[in-house]
Design a protein around this motif. Structure first.
Motif, short mmCIF file in Angstrom:
data_model
loop_
_atom_site.label_atom_id
_atom_site.label_comp_id
_atom_site.label_asym_id
_atom_site.label_seq_id
_atom_site.Cartn_x
_atom_site.Cartn_y
_atom_site.Cartn_z
N GLY A 46 1.94 -17.76 -12.19
CA GLY A 46 0.64 -17.10 -12.03
C GLY A 46 0.72 -15.92 -11.08
O GLY A 46 0.13 -14.85 -11.34
N ILE A 47 1.43 -16.08 -9.98
CA ILE A 47 1.59 -14.98 -9.02
C ILE A 47 2.43 -13.87 -9.64
O ILE A 47 2.10 -12.68 -9.52
N GLU A 48 3.52 -14.23 -10.31
CA GLU A 48 4.35 -13.21 -10.94
C GLU A 48 3.56 -12.40 -11.97
O GLU A 48 3.73 -11.18 -12.09
N ALA A 49 2.67 -13.06 -12.69
CA ALA A 49 1.86 -12.35 -13.69
C ALA A 49 0.96 -11.33 -13.02
O ALA A 49 0.77 -10.21 -13.52
N ARG A 50 0.41 -11.68 -11.87
CA ARG A 50 -0.44 -10.73 -11.14
C ARG A 50 0.39 -9.57 -10.58
O ARG A 50 -0.05 -8.42 -10.59
N LEU A 51 1.61 -9.86 -10.14
CA LEU A 51 2.46 -8.81 -9.59
C LEU A 51 2.96 -7.86 -10.66
O LEU A 51 3.25 -6.68 -10.39
N ALA A 52 3.06 -8.34 -11.90
CA ALA A 52 3.52 -7.49 -13.00
C ALA A 52 2.59 -6.30 -13.22
O ALA A 52 3.01 -5.27 -13.77
N ALA A 53 1.35 -6.42 -12.79
CA ALA A 53 0.39 -5.32 -12.93
C ALA A 53 0.56 -4.26 -11.85
O ALA A 53 -0.17 -3.27 -11.84
N ARG A 54 1.53 -4.45 -10.92
CA ARG A 54 1.78 -3.53 -9.81
C ARG A 54 0.49 -3.25 -9.05
O ARG A 54 0.01 -2.12 -8.97
N PRO A 55 -0.13 -4.28 -8.46
CA PRO A 55 -1.43 -4.11 -7.81
C PRO A 55 -1.35 -3.15 -6.62
O PRO A 55 -0.34 -3.12 -5.90
N PRO A 56 -2.39 -2.37 -6.40
CA PRO A 56 -2.39 -1.45 -5.26
C PRO A 56 -2.58 -2.20 -3.94
O PRO A 56 -3.10 -3.31 -3.91
N ILE A 57 -2.17 -1.57 -2.86
CA ILE A 57 -2.39 -2.09 -1.51
C ILE A 57 -3.46 -1.22 -0.87
O ILE A 57 -3.22 -0.05 -0.55
N THR A 58 -4.63 -1.78 -0.71
CA THR A 58 -5.79 -0.99 -0.29
C THR A 58 -6.10 -1.09 1.20
O THR A 58 -6.88 -0.30 1.71
N ILE A 59 -5.50 -2.07 1.89
CA ILE A 59 -5.78 -2.23 3.33
C ILE A 59 -5.00 -1.14 4.10
O ILE A 59 -4.12 -0.48 3.54
N PRO A 60 -5.30 -0.90 5.38
CA PRO A 60 -4.58 0.14 6.12
C PRO A 60 -3.09 -0.15 6.25
O PRO A 60 -2.69 -1.25 6.62
N VAL A 61 -2.27 0.85 5.92
CA VAL A 61 -0.82 0.69 5.88
C VAL A 61 -0.15 1.88 6.57
O VAL A 61 -0.56 3.03 6.39
N ILE A 62 0.88 1.59 7.34
CA ILE A 62 1.81 2.61 7.83
C ILE A 62 3.18 2.27 7.29
O ILE A 62 3.62 1.12 7.39
N VAL A 63 3.85 3.24 6.71
CA VAL A 63 5.19 3.05 6.16
C VAL A 63 6.21 3.67 7.10
O VAL A 63 6.06 4.82 7.52
N LEU A 64 7.24 2.90 7.43
CA LEU A 64 8.38 3.39 8.20
C LEU A 64 9.62 3.38 7.30
O LEU A 64 9.78 2.48 6.47
N HIS A 65 10.48 4.37 7.48
CA HIS A 65 11.69 4.45 6.67
C HIS A 65 12.80 5.05 7.50
O HIS A 65 12.63 6.12 8.10
N GLY A 66 13.93 4.36 7.59
CA GLY A 66 15.07 4.88 8.32
C GLY A 66 15.69 6.07 7.62
O GLY A 66 15.98 6.01 6.42
N ALA A 67 15.93 7.14 8.36
CA ALA A 67 16.48 8.36 7.76
C ALA A 67 17.88 8.14 7.23
O ALA A 67 18.32 8.85 6.31
N GLU A 68 18.61 7.15 7.77
CA GLU A 68 19.99 6.91 7.37
C GLU A 68 20.15 5.60 6.61
O GLU A 68 21.24 5.03 6.57
N ASP A 69 19.09 5.13 5.97
CA ASP A 69 19.15 3.87 5.23
C ASP A 69 20.18 3.99 4.10
O ASP A 69 20.02 4.81 3.19
N GLY A 70 21.22 3.15 4.17
CA GLY A 70 22.32 3.26 3.23
C GLY A 70 22.11 2.54 1.92
O GLY A 70 22.94 2.68 1.01
N VAL A 71 21.03 1.76 1.77
CA VAL A 71 20.79 1.08 0.51
C VAL A 71 19.49 1.54 -0.14
O VAL A 71 19.34 1.50 -1.36
N ASP A 72 18.55 2.01 0.66
CA ASP A 72 17.24 2.43 0.16
C ASP A 72 16.86 3.73 0.87
O ASP A 72 16.06 3.74 1.80
#
Length: 298
Positions: free
Chosen positions: A224-250
Motif C-alpha cells: 500500500g505504501i509503495e503504491a502511494r510512492l509510485a505516484a511520486r508525491p510532492p513534499i509540501t512542508i518546509p524543506v531545506i536541501v543540503l548537498h555536498g559539492a564533492e559527493d562521489g555517488v550523488d
C-alpha cells in the motif's frame, strides 16, 4: 552513547536520545553504510538548544532487530518510511523536525510526503529522495551508472558474498570514494563498522538495492505504501536541501531540479568541500537549518 530499545512496528529499534523529553522533537536518520555516529556533531548541539533529539539505528544496523523471524528482511523505501512513522508513534511524537541523508533521507522524505501533518520541517541531503521504481529500467548517464557499481555488484551472488565476507573493506572503499576530501580516522570507521555485524545487515542491504531496480520482491505488507510512492508525491512542508559539492555517488547536479517535487522548498545549499557523508563532515549546516525550521514552524 547508551541506547534504549523501542518496540515499533516490525522492529525493536535501538535509539539514542538526547535533550529534554518535553522539548520539540527532532529525528536524525543515518544512511548506508553508516550508523548513528553520523550525527555525533549534530545531536548534542541540538539538545543544548532544548530539542528532544532521537537518533535511531535503521533496520539491519547496530542493535536494531526484526521482531519476527518471518518478517522479510527488506530495505525497500516503504519499509524505511513505515519504520520512521512507527517509531514516532511508539515514542509519542505527534510532530517532529526530520533530518536525514541516503537511506535516512529517504525515510524522512517519505513521511514528509505521505504524512505531512507529522512533520514540522525537513532537512534532506540530496533533495527529493523518493525512488521512481517504475522508471528504474531507464539507463542514466554512463558516469552515473559507473558511480552505482556497488548496486549492480549486489545483484550478483559474488557481490553478496563480498559484502558478507569482507564488509569492512567494501564499506571503507565507499567512504573513501563518496567523500574524497574527508579524512576520517580508522577509529572513527571502526566505531561505525561494528553496526554492520548486525545479523540482518547483508540481507536488508541486498534487498534494498535489488528492489529499487525491480530485481527482488517487496514485503507484501508494504504494498500500500509503495503504491502511494509510485505516484511520486510532492513534499509540501518546509524543506531545506543540503548537498555536498564533492559527493562521489550523488553529485550536486542530481538535486538541481528538486523544487519540482518539493513545492515547500525554502532553499538548496551546496556545501563546499564536503562529500556524501555530510552530517559527519559538516555538522554546522544541519544545526543551523534545523534551528531555522524549528523557529519558523507553527
Amino acid at each position: 552513547m547508551p541506547h534504549v530499545m523501542v518496540t515499533a512496528g516490525a522492529l525493536e529499534v535501538a535509539v539514542e536520545l538526547h535533550g529534554p523529553a518535553d522539548g520539540p522533537a527532532v529525528v536524525l536518520l543515518h544512511g548506508f553504510p553508516d550508523d548513528v555516529r553520523a550525527w555525533d556533531g549534530v545531536a548534542p548541539a541540538l539538545a543544548a538548544r532544548g530539542k528532544r533529539v532521537v537518533v535511531p539505528y535503521l533496520r539491519g544496523y547496530g542493535p536494531t532487530r526484526y521482531r519476527d523471524p518471518a518478517t522479510p528482511r527488506s530495505g525497500q523505501q516503504a519499509a524505511l518510511g513505515a519504520d520512521l512513522l512507527a517509531l514516532m508513534d511508539a515514542l509519542g511524537i505527534g510532530r517532529a523536525l526530520l533530518a536525514g541523508y541516503d537511506w535516512g533521507g529517504r525515510a524522512a522524505c517519505i513521511v514528509a510526503a505521505l504524512w505531512p501533518e507529522r512533520v514540522a520541517g525537513l532537512v534532506s541531503a540530496n533533495g527529493y529522495n523518493i525512488q521512481d521504481i517504475a522508471a528504474s529500467g531507464r539507463p542514466a548517464a554512463p558516469e552515473q551508472e559507473a558511480r552505482h557499481w556497488y548496486q549492480w555488484y549486489l545483484h550478483t551472488e559474488r557481490g553478496v558474498r563480498a559484502l558478507t565476507e569482507n564488509r569492512r573493506a567494501f564499506c571503507h572503499l565507499l567512504w573513501r570514494m563518496w567523500s574524497p576530501s574527508w579524512r576520517f580516522t580508522e577509529a572513527e570507521f571502526a566505531a561505525t563498522a561494528a553496526s554492520w555485524d548486525n545479523p540482518d545487515f547483508v540481507a536488508t542491504v541486498v534487498q534494498s538495492y535489488r528492489h529499487r531496480h525491480r530485481a527482488a520482491p517487496g514485503d507484501p505488507a508494504l504494498e500500500g505504501i509503495e503504491a502511494r510512492l509510485a505516484a511520486r508525491p510532492p513534499i509540501t512542508i518546509p524543506v531545506i536541501v543540503l548537498h555536498g559539492a564533492e559527493d562521489g555517488v550523488d553529485p550536486p547536479g542530481n538535486s538541481a531540479g528538486c523544487a519540482a517535487r518539493i513545492p515547500g522548498l525554502r532553499r538548496r545549499e551546496v556545501v563546499p568541500g564536503a562529500g556524501h557523508f555530510l552530517p559527519r563532515e559538516t555538522p554546522q549546516p544541519w544545526i543551523a537549518c534545523l534551528e531555522e525550521l524549528g523557529l519558523s514552524s507553527p
